[in-house]
Design a protein around this motif. Structure first.
Motif: not given
Length: 322
Positions: A150, A153, A221
């Protein structure tokens, strides 16, 4: 739809293609009405499972997915529109090694300019419990990999973590229910029978991966939680007893009793892992989330309940069924 070689179709690279999760991803994409090119990664392309996939149109590629082979992994990922990756803690029992491998997969995908990366994840009991359960290594490594993904990203790189639910197959091979020796059986665990888990048939895990590929709104997400049926451990034990005709009892045992009953030679950190895992299920929950079935409407078909799974599954360890 049959897997295609048409260059206009998106290329999906599937790690662990001959295993349970990777195999389920490939089967789920095969069921789609959309066309996909699929590149399957495995150590040995000569084994029967790899040859069978090749006959179905999967481009099988031999690569050992370890940190030392990052350059090969980058090459395997090149040209991919989507990569599915997973790590296997139980292969080496080393959280540090698993974390390094997972980060390498993500770094390789970034280097190969892969736009969508999907990772088979689990949650952090350390985070859920405020640090109380910090030794559930086979969950924690995957949670840290997902955090790393994450953090990478960007507009050019989408990272999706799909947590794997509680496998129905945990009730096979005498992993939970074991014979006592007098004709009765017991599920002796350091938790209560009313503990709820998000059950899934591992053969259907790929349905959530396909949903992430085909529904852009799921790539927001947040982690995708795979769950076919939220069910208690006691209900699962009762269902097996019902369908096998065996006398099976659920017994809540102490942590020390559970630890002492583990197979001889089990490493101490694995004993601690499993004790804290079952304790964590009781105290904070498998997912530590509500509405764990909210992703079901996005799946391409209805998933299997635990009762139907037991009915169709050959489980010779339980002997002749009623």
């Amino acid at each position: 739809m049959t897997i295609t070689s048409d260059a206009s179709a998106p290329l999906v690279v599937v790690g662990g293609s001959t295993g349970q999760q990777g195999g389920s991803v490939i089967r789920s994409l095969q069921e789609s009405d959309k066309a996909y090119r699929i590149r399957g990664l495995t150590r040995d392309v000569s084994k029967p499972a790899a040859k069978a996939l090749a006959k179905q149109g999967v481009d099988m590629l031999s690569v050992n997915l370890v940190v030392e082979n990052k350059a090969q992994v980058v090459e395997a990922y090149k040209g991919a529109d989507i990569v599915f990756a997973m790590t296997n803690f139980w292969e080496h029992l080393d959280k540090t090694k698993e974390l390094a491998e997972g980060k390498m997969f993500i770094d390789a995908a970034l280097e190969a300019k892969v736009p969508l990366f999907i990772f088979s994840s689990l949650g952090s009991f350390k985070k859920y419990s405020g640090g109380k359960y910090k030794n559930v290594h086979h969950f924690e490594g995957k949670a840290q990999i997902a955090d790393y993904g994450r953090s990478k990203t960007s507009p050019n790189f989408t990272f999706v973590a799909i947590q794997a639910g509680f496998y129905y197959s945990n009730f096979t091979r005498n992993q939970i229910i074991r014979p006592v020796g007098d004709g009765t059986w017991v599920a002796a665990l350091p938790c209560k029978p009313d503990v709820l888990v998000p059950g899934i048939d591992i053969d259907e895990y790929g349905l959530w991966v396909r949903a992430a590929i085909e529904h852009e709104e799921l790539r927001d997400g947040r982690e995708i939680l795979s769950c076919s049926q939220e069910i208690s451990l006691g209900e699962m034990v009762d269902e097996i007893a019902k369908q096998t005709g065996l006398k099976i009892a659920f017994k809540t045992v102490s942590n020390d009793e559970f630890r002492a009953a583990m197979p001889e030679g089990t490493p101490e950190h694995i004993k601690e892992d499993m004790v804290e895992c079952w304790n964590g299920f009781s105290e904070v929950g498998y997912y530590n989330r509500e509405d764990v079935t909210r992703f079901l409407p996005y799946l391409s078909r209805k998933t299997t309940t635990f009762a139907d799974w037991v009915k169709k599954k050959d489980m010779p360890e339980y002997g002749k069924r009623v």
